[in-house]
Design a protein around this motif. Structure first.
Motif, PDB file in Angstrom:
ATOM      1  N   ASP A 160     -14.649   9.790  29.905  1.00  0.00           N
ATOM      2  CA  ASP A 160     -15.289  10.499  28.797  1.00  0.00           C
ATOM      3  C   ASP A 160     -15.497   9.582  27.591  1.00  0.00           C
ATOM      4  OD1 ASP A 160     -16.412  12.358  27.146  1.00  0.00           O
ATOM      5  OD2 ASP A 160     -14.631  13.619  26.945  1.00  0.00           O
ATOM      6  N   ASP A 162     -17.689   9.715  25.395  1.00  0.00           N
ATOM      7  CA  ASP A 162     -18.059  10.452  24.182  1.00  0.00           C
ATOM      8  C   ASP A 162     -16.840  10.869  23.360  1.00  0.00           C
ATOM      9  OD1 ASP A 162     -20.747  10.256  24.765  1.00  0.00           O
ATOM     10  OD2 ASP A 162     -20.806  12.157  25.842  1.00  0.00           O
ATOM     11  N   ALA A 163     -15.667  10.935  24.011  1.00  0.00           N
ATOM     12  CA  ALA A 163     -14.462  11.376  23.313  1.00  0.00           C
ATOM     13  C   ALA A 163     -13.715  10.227  22.641  1.00  0.00           C
ATOM     14  CB  ALA A 163     -13.517  12.094  24.284  1.00  0.00           C
TER      15      ALA A 163
END
Length: 227
Positions: A160, A162-163
Motif C-alpha cells: 500500500d 498510498d499509505a
C-alpha cells in the motif's frame, strides 16, 4: 530462464558531480535507471526535468519512482544513493538475492558488512537508529535504515504505497517493516558502505525527529491491526 526486467530508482538532489559517473557505472549492470531529481539548485534537474516538479523529499521521490517503474513493467525495482556510498558493483548481488527473497537489503550491519570513512558520531547515530527501530518494532533486520534495496514487484504492489507518508529516512524503516508484516521474505546481504566524496549529506534534525516518532507509531498501528 529469462532475466527479469530491473529498474534502479535514483533520486537526486545536488548530485551534478555524481550523476553522470553513476549512470556510466550502472550502464553494464543489466538494469535500467530511472533518475528522479528533487529540483536541485545545482542544475542536476536538467537531466530529469520532467520529474522534478512532483518530487519533494526522499520518500515521495522513491514512491514516484516505484509507481513509474511498476507502470513500465519492472519485475525488480532497486533503490540506491547517487553519491557512490552504495557501489554499482553490488547491484548484481542484490539482483541475485532476489531469486530467493522478495526484498533484498544491502546491509552494513550483518556479518561481512562494513562502513568506511565515517566518524564515531555518525556511526553511533546510524547504528543506534537501526537498533532503536529493531527493538521497538520487534523485527530481526539489522540494517533498517539502509537505502540500498531490491524489491520484487509483488512487494510494492502489496504494501500500500498510498499509505506511506514518511518523507526522510523513516521511509526505509517503514517500507521494510510493511514488507515483513505482509509476510514477504526479506534477506540482508553484506555491503561495504562509504561516505560520499562529492556533495553534501541530506541528514537533518527534521529527518531524525521524524524517524524517532514514526517508529513507535508504526508499532502501534501494527498492534491495532492497521498495518
Amino acid at each position: 530462464m529469462p532475466v527479469p526486467q530491473a529498474v534502479v530508482c535514483l533520486p537526486t538532489y545536488n548530485e551534478r558531480e555524481n550523476l553522470e559517473p553513476m549512470l556510466r557505472a550502472l550502464g553494464d549492470k543489466g538494469v535500467s535507471v530511472l533518475v528522479i531529481d528533487d529540483s536541485s539548485p545545482d542544475g542536476t534537474g536538467e537531466i530529469a526535468d520532467r520529474l522534478a516538479s512532483e518530487l519533494e523529499g526522499l520518500g515521495p521521490a522513491y514512491l514516484a519512482g516505484f509507481r513509474r517503474a511498476l507502470a513500465d513493467g519492472a519485475e525488480l525495482v532497486l533503490e540506491m544513493d547517487c553519491d557512490f556510498s552504495h557501489s554499482p558493483d553490488d547491484v548484481p548481488r542484490l539482483l541475485a538475492g532476489a531469486r530467493d527473497a522478495d526484498l533484498v537489503l544491502g546491509s552494513r550491519y550483518v556479518d561481512g558488512g562494513s562502513i568506511g570513512n565515517w566518524g564515531v558520531v555518525r556511526r553511533l547515530v546510524s547504528a543506534g537508529g537501526s537498533l532503536y527501530a529493531r527493538v521497538v518494532l520487534g523485527c530481526p533486520i539489522r540494517d533498517l535504515t539502509g537505502g540500498f534495496k531490491c524489491y520484487r514487484r509483488e512487494v510494492l504492489e502489496t504494501i500500500d504505497l498510498d499509505a506511506i507518508a514518511s518523507r526522510g529516512y523513516a521511509f526505509q524503516i517503514e517500507t521494510t517493516y510493511r514488507a515483513l508484516r505482509a509476510g514477504f521474505r526479506v534477506q540482508e546481504i553484506p555491503i561495504h558502505f562509504v561516505d560520499r566524496e562529492e556533495g553534501g549529506s541530506k541528514m537533518s534534525r527534521t529527518i531524525v525527529v521524524e524517524a524517532i516518532w514514526k517508529v513507535p507509531a508504526l508499532r502501534v498501528a501494527a498492534l491495532r491491526g492497521r498495518l
